[in-house]
Design a protein around this motif. Structure first.
Motif, short mmCIF file in Angstrom:
data_model
loop_
_atom_site.label_atom_id
_atom_site.label_comp_id
_atom_site.label_asym_id
_atom_site.label_seq_id
_atom_site.Cartn_x
_atom_site.Cartn_y
_atom_site.Cartn_z
N LYS A 1 19.41 -18.54 11.86
CA LYS A 1 18.11 -18.36 11.20
C LYS A 1 17.86 -16.87 10.99
N SER A 2 17.41 -16.50 9.80
CA SER A 2 17.23 -15.09 9.46
C SER A 2 16.20 -14.40 10.34
N ASP A 3 15.06 -15.04 10.59
CA ASP A 3 14.01 -14.41 11.41
C ASP A 3 14.49 -14.17 12.83
N ALA A 4 15.16 -15.16 13.41
CA ALA A 4 15.67 -15.03 14.77
C ALA A 4 16.74 -13.93 14.82
N ALA A 5 17.55 -13.84 13.78
CA ALA A 5 18.60 -12.83 13.74
C ALA A 5 18.02 -11.42 13.67
N ARG A 6 16.98 -11.24 12.87
CA ARG A 6 16.33 -9.92 12.77
C ARG A 6 15.69 -9.54 14.10
N ALA A 7 15.04 -10.49 14.75
CA ALA A 7 14.41 -10.20 16.04
C ALA A 7 15.45 -9.81 17.08
N SER A 8 16.57 -10.50 17.08
CA SER A 8 17.64 -10.20 18.02
C SER A 8 18.22 -8.82 17.74
N VAL B 1 22.33 -10.85 5.23
CA VAL B 1 21.46 -10.09 4.32
C VAL B 1 20.22 -9.59 5.06
N ALA B 2 19.63 -10.45 5.90
CA ALA B 2 18.42 -10.08 6.64
C ALA B 2 18.68 -8.97 7.64
N VAL B 3 19.75 -9.09 8.41
CA VAL B 3 20.07 -8.08 9.44
C VAL B 3 20.52 -6.78 8.77
N GLN B 4 21.24 -6.89 7.68
CA GLN B 4 21.67 -5.69 6.96
C GLN B 4 20.46 -4.88 6.49
N GLY B 5 19.42 -5.59 5.99
CA GLY B 5 18.20 -4.91 5.57
C GLY B 5 17.50 -4.23 6.72
N LEU B 6 17.44 -4.89 7.88
CA LEU B 6 16.82 -4.30 9.07
C LEU B 6 17.59 -3.05 9.52
N CYS B 7 18.91 -3.15 9.55
CA CYS B 7 19.73 -2.02 9.98
C CYS B 7 19.54 -0.82 9.05
N GLN B 8 19.36 -1.10 7.76
CA GLN B 8 19.10 -0.02 6.81
C GLN B 8 17.78 0.67 7.16
#
Length: 331
Positions: free
Chosen positions: A120-127, A150-157
């Motif tokens: 799940k994208s939201d759970a992945a971003r939170a982690s 895609v979601a985690v890549q955006g957060l890392c950016q």
């Protein structure tokens, strides 16, 4: 006097050129690892003089792609052993020339933390956010779901940390949704379509009617698009393209309409346990035993892994698709 002014003017002009060139050079230098208040000579979570450096392994340990996540995690842990020079060196002894020295990263021992994306994208971003802020990782890797990647890549950016996508097959990961701090090694949906085209033509001809069942997120969308572009260029017609939720489990309601659709090929744009379930149920419904339009009914799985093939068992035999390179495959 006029000569002195002329010399001064020339020197000023030259000085301005030098200063201007330096400013322009600085402006165009890649601001690698910079984010908000971080200084130009530093980067997020710089370990400094510490003897260790930390990575974040963010994979699906639960959810529809958990098997792929477990496989990724096993590989990551093995890679840490290689990098740190633990044991007898294993695969390192077979690789020549070898960049890795078995002394960590720039002499710092590699440590790691793990997270569960739950597919799940939201759970992945939170982690991932926890790994960056609490654990101090300098790099995050993982994926399995392109939506997660895609979601985690955006957060890392946003947070100034490198993201090395482990498993992502969507065209958009390094296309529409590309980010400067994001990197991938895995082939994409376009490549699967291009690779399958000549094989589908040879095995199934140019007069076919295809019915798509598609995972309803970025990978499924771009996989469907890429396969449709390939098959329609061959002369195939697309009878229907139906979106299905990730983790549906029971695909009976989506497979039943295929029986009376007039299609003679079912294309399953599914992955992980979803592909295992939808393929198994399609076979149970008797699709592979049918004849439609005077042709044997066929099923295509554009992307599958060794784990998915094992999970599908006998049902995977004779199914055309693409997979990542594996030493055991002859074709």
């Amino acid at each position: 006097m006029s000569d002195d002014k002329s010399k001064t003017s020339e020197l000023s002009r030259r000085g301005f050129i030098k200063v201007g060139a330096a400013a322009l050079t600085a402006a165009n230098m890649p601001m690698f690892f910079m984010k908000d208040a971080w200084a130009a000579k530093d980067f997020r979570n710089n370990p400094g003089n510490a003897g260790t450096v930390k990575f974040g392994f963010n994979v699906p340990q639960t959810g529809a792609y958990a098997d792929e996540g477990a496989d990724e995690l096993r590989a990551y842990k093995l890679a840490v052993k290689h990098i740190n020079g633990e044991g007898d060196g294993g695969m390192l002894n077979t690789m020549k020339p070898l960049t890795l020295k078995g002394n960590g990263i720039l002499g710092k021992k590699l440590e790691y933390v793990t997270g569960d994306t739950q597919t799940k994208s939201d759970a992945a971003r939170a982690s991932a956010k926890r790994m960056i802020e609490k654990d101090g990782v300098v790099m995050i890797t993982g994926g399995s779901s392109s939506g997660v990647a895609v979601a985690v890549q955006g957060l890392c950016q946003e947070m100034g940390v490198v993201f090395m996508a482990g498993l992502t097959h969507s065209n958009d990961t390094t296309g529409k949704d590309k980010r400067r701090y994001g990197f991938r090694h895995f082939f994409n949906a376009y490549m699967s379509g291009a690779a399958l085209g000549p094989v589908l033509k040879q095995e199934m001809g140019t007069d076919r009617k295809a019915y798509h069942l598609t995972a309803d997120y970025t990978w499924g969308w771009t996989q469907e698009e890429s396969i449709k572009n390939t098959t329609e260029a061959l002369g195939w017609k697309t009878t229907a393209a139906v979106r299905t939720p990730v983790g549906a489990g029971d695909f009976s309601q989506y497979i039943t309409p295929v029986l009376n659709s007039g299609a003679d090929v079912l294309i399953l744009n599914h992955y992980g346990k979803d592909m295992i379930n939808s393929l198994t149920q399609a076979v149970q419904f008797g699709l592979r035993d049918k004849q439609v339009n005077g042709k044997n009914f066929e099923i295509v799985v554009p992307l599958f892994s060794r784990l998915m093939a094992q999970g599908a068992g006998e049902n995977i035999k004779g199914i055309l698709g693409t997979t990542n390179w594996n030493w055991s495959l002859q074709d």
